[in-house]
Design a protein around this motif. Sequence first.
Motif, PDB file in Angstrom:
ATOM      1  N   ARG A 154       0.800  -1.220   0.000  1.00 40.80           N
ATOM      2  CA  ARG A 154       0.000   0.000   0.000  1.00 40.80           C
ATOM      3  C   ARG A 154       0.836   1.275   0.000  1.00 40.80           C
ATOM      4  O   ARG A 154       0.311   2.384   0.097  1.00 40.80           O
ATOM      5  CB  ARG A 154      -0.969  -0.005   1.166  1.00 40.80           C
ATOM      6  CG  ARG A 154      -0.325   0.093   2.526  1.00 40.80           C
ATOM      7  CD  ARG A 154      -1.356  -0.043   3.640  1.00 40.80           C
ATOM      8  NE  ARG A 154      -1.938   1.222   3.964  1.00 40.80           N
ATOM      9  CZ  ARG A 154      -1.447   2.035   4.899  1.00 40.80           C
ATOM     10  NH1 ARG A 154      -0.392   1.692   5.590  1.00 40.80           N
ATOM     11  NH2 ARG A 154      -2.021   3.177   5.136  1.00 40.80           N
ATOM     12  N   ALA A 155       2.133   1.167  -0.137  1.00 41.54           N
ATOM     13  CA  ALA A 155       3.021   2.334  -0.051  1.00 41.54           C
ATOM     14  C   ALA A 155       2.618   3.452  -1.015  1.00 41.54           C
ATOM     15  O   ALA A 155       2.603   4.624  -0.634  1.00 41.54           O
ATOM     16  CB  ALA A 155       4.468   1.920  -0.296  1.00 41.54           C
ATOM     17  N   GLY A 156       2.304   3.125  -2.252  1.00 46.10           N
ATOM     18  CA  GLY A 156       1.910   4.151  -3.219  1.00 46.10           C
ATOM     19  C   GLY A 156       0.658   4.888  -2.795  1.00 46.10           C
ATOM     20  O   GLY A 156       0.565   6.112  -2.927  1.00 46.10           O
ATOM     21  N   ARG A 157      -0.290   4.162  -2.260  1.00 46.57           N
ATOM     22  CA  ARG A 157      -1.534   4.792  -1.807  1.00 46.57           C
ATOM     23  C   ARG A 157      -1.304   5.615  -0.546  1.00 46.57           C
ATOM     24  O   ARG A 157      -1.960   6.634  -0.334  1.00 46.57           O
ATOM     25  CB  ARG A 157      -2.595   3.731  -1.585  1.00 46.57           C
ATOM     26  CG  ARG A 157      -2.937   3.028  -2.911  1.00 46.57           C
ATOM     27  CD  ARG A 157      -4.124   2.167  -2.822  1.00 46.57           C
ATOM     28  NE  ARG A 157      -5.293   3.037  -2.863  1.00 46.57           N
ATOM     29  CZ  ARG A 157      -6.527   2.576  -2.791  1.00 46.57           C
ATOM     30  NH1 ARG A 157      -6.755   1.295  -2.681  1.00 46.57           N
ATOM     31  NH2 ARG A 157      -7.547   3.410  -2.832  1.00 46.57           N
ATOM     32  N   GLU A 158      -0.357   5.199   0.270  1.00 45.86           N
ATOM     33  CA  GLU A 158      -0.020   5.970   1.470  1.00 45.86           C
ATOM     34  C   GLU A 158       0.617   7.299   1.076  1.00 45.86           C
ATOM     35  O   GLU A 158       0.317   8.341   1.660  1.00 45.86           O
ATOM     36  CB  GLU A 158       0.906   5.170   2.378  1.00 45.86           C
ATOM     37  CG  GLU A 158       1.232   5.863   3.685  1.00 45.86           C
ATOM     38  CD  GLU A 158       0.039   6.099   4.597  1.00 45.86           C
ATOM     39  OE1 GLU A 158       0.107   7.028   5.434  1.00 45.86           O
ATOM     40  OE2 GLU A 158      -0.973   5.385   4.487  1.00 45.86           O
ATOM     41  N   VAL A 159       1.495   7.278   0.078  1.00 48.28           N
ATOM     42  CA  VAL A 159       2.076   8.524  -0.434  1.00 48.28           C
ATOM     43  C   VAL A 159       0.953   9.438  -0.919  1.00 48.28           C
ATOM     44  O   VAL A 159       0.924  10.633  -0.600  1.00 48.28           O
ATOM     45  CB  VAL A 159       3.089   8.247  -1.564  1.00 48.28           C
ATOM     46  CG1 VAL A 159       3.447   9.530  -2.307  1.00 48.28           C
ATOM     47  CG2 VAL A 159       4.337   7.581  -1.007  1.00 48.28           C
ATOM     48  N   ALA A 160       0.017   8.897  -1.676  1.00 52.68           N
ATOM     49  CA  ALA A 160      -1.099   9.689  -2.194  1.00 52.68           C
ATOM     50  C   ALA A 160      -1.910  10.304  -1.047  1.00 52.68           C
ATOM     51  O   ALA A 160      -2.259  11.489  -1.096  1.00 52.68           O
ATOM     52  CB  ALA A 160      -1.991   8.825  -3.082  1.00 52.68           C
ATOM     53  N   ALA A 161      -2.184   9.535  -0.020  1.00 55.49           N
ATOM     54  CA  ALA A 161      -2.969  10.039   1.111  1.00 55.49           C
ATOM     55  C   ALA A 161      -2.242  11.174   1.835  1.00 55.49           C
ATOM     56  O   ALA A 161      -2.848  12.196   2.187  1.00 55.49           O
ATOM     57  CB  ALA A 161      -3.278   8.899   2.080  1.00 55.49           C
ATOM     58  N   ARG A 162      -0.957  11.007   2.063  1.00 56.83           N
ATOM     59  CA  ARG A 162      -0.193  12.041   2.770  1.00 56.83           C
ATOM     60  C   ARG A 162      -0.062  13.313   1.942  1.00 56.83           C
ATOM     61  O   ARG A 162      -0.100  14.425   2.483  1.00 56.83           O
ATOM     62  CB  ARG A 162       1.174  11.501   3.164  1.00 56.83           C
ATOM     63  CG  ARG A 162       1.070  10.418   4.220  1.00 56.83           C
ATOM     64  CD  ARG A 162       2.413   9.913   4.647  1.00 56.83           C
ATOM     65  NE  ARG A 162       2.284   8.725   5.466  1.00 56.83           N
ATOM     66  CZ  ARG A 162       3.305   8.115   6.034  1.00 56.83           C
ATOM     67  NH1 ARG A 162       4.536   8.579   5.880  1.00 56.83           N
ATOM     68  NH2 ARG A 162       3.105   7.036   6.766  1.00 56.83           N
TER      69      ARG A 162
END
Length: 147
Positions: free
Chosen positions: A18-26
């Motif tokens: 989920r790292a890519g989605r975590e970057v997007a969320a932040r």
Amino acid sequence: MAELLVVGYGNDLRRDDRAGREVAARLAERELPHVEIVSVTQLTPELAPVVGGRDTVVFVDASVATDKVAVQSVCASQGGSAVVAHHADPAGLLALAEQLGHRPRRSLWVTIPATDLGFGFELSDGTEAGVDEVVEMIAALRQPGSR
């Protein structure tokens, strides 16, 4: 239309994936001007019109094939074989956008090291550090003189 599009993708249920989605969320929390954020489980052909026409597109994903954050330019794939049924990789998605007449000026593919793809929601320490690094890197793209 925002100048910079960030597409974070991965599986929210598989820890580091989920790292890519975590970057997007932040990044979304920062509400950066002229930046649009898209967070998806996988890249699909339906994103081609969204990708097209941007100055810069940054794809962000987790990878077990790297031990540090990696940034590479990505170009449209020649054969279109990167689009399989309902999902694509960044090069395949760019090829579709190009076919629609929408080509971003610059496209980057950022991969964050992933070591734990088991079921769960927390990122491993190394992936967490990579997410932090990528968030700061992308935020810096919007600074004056960063083009």
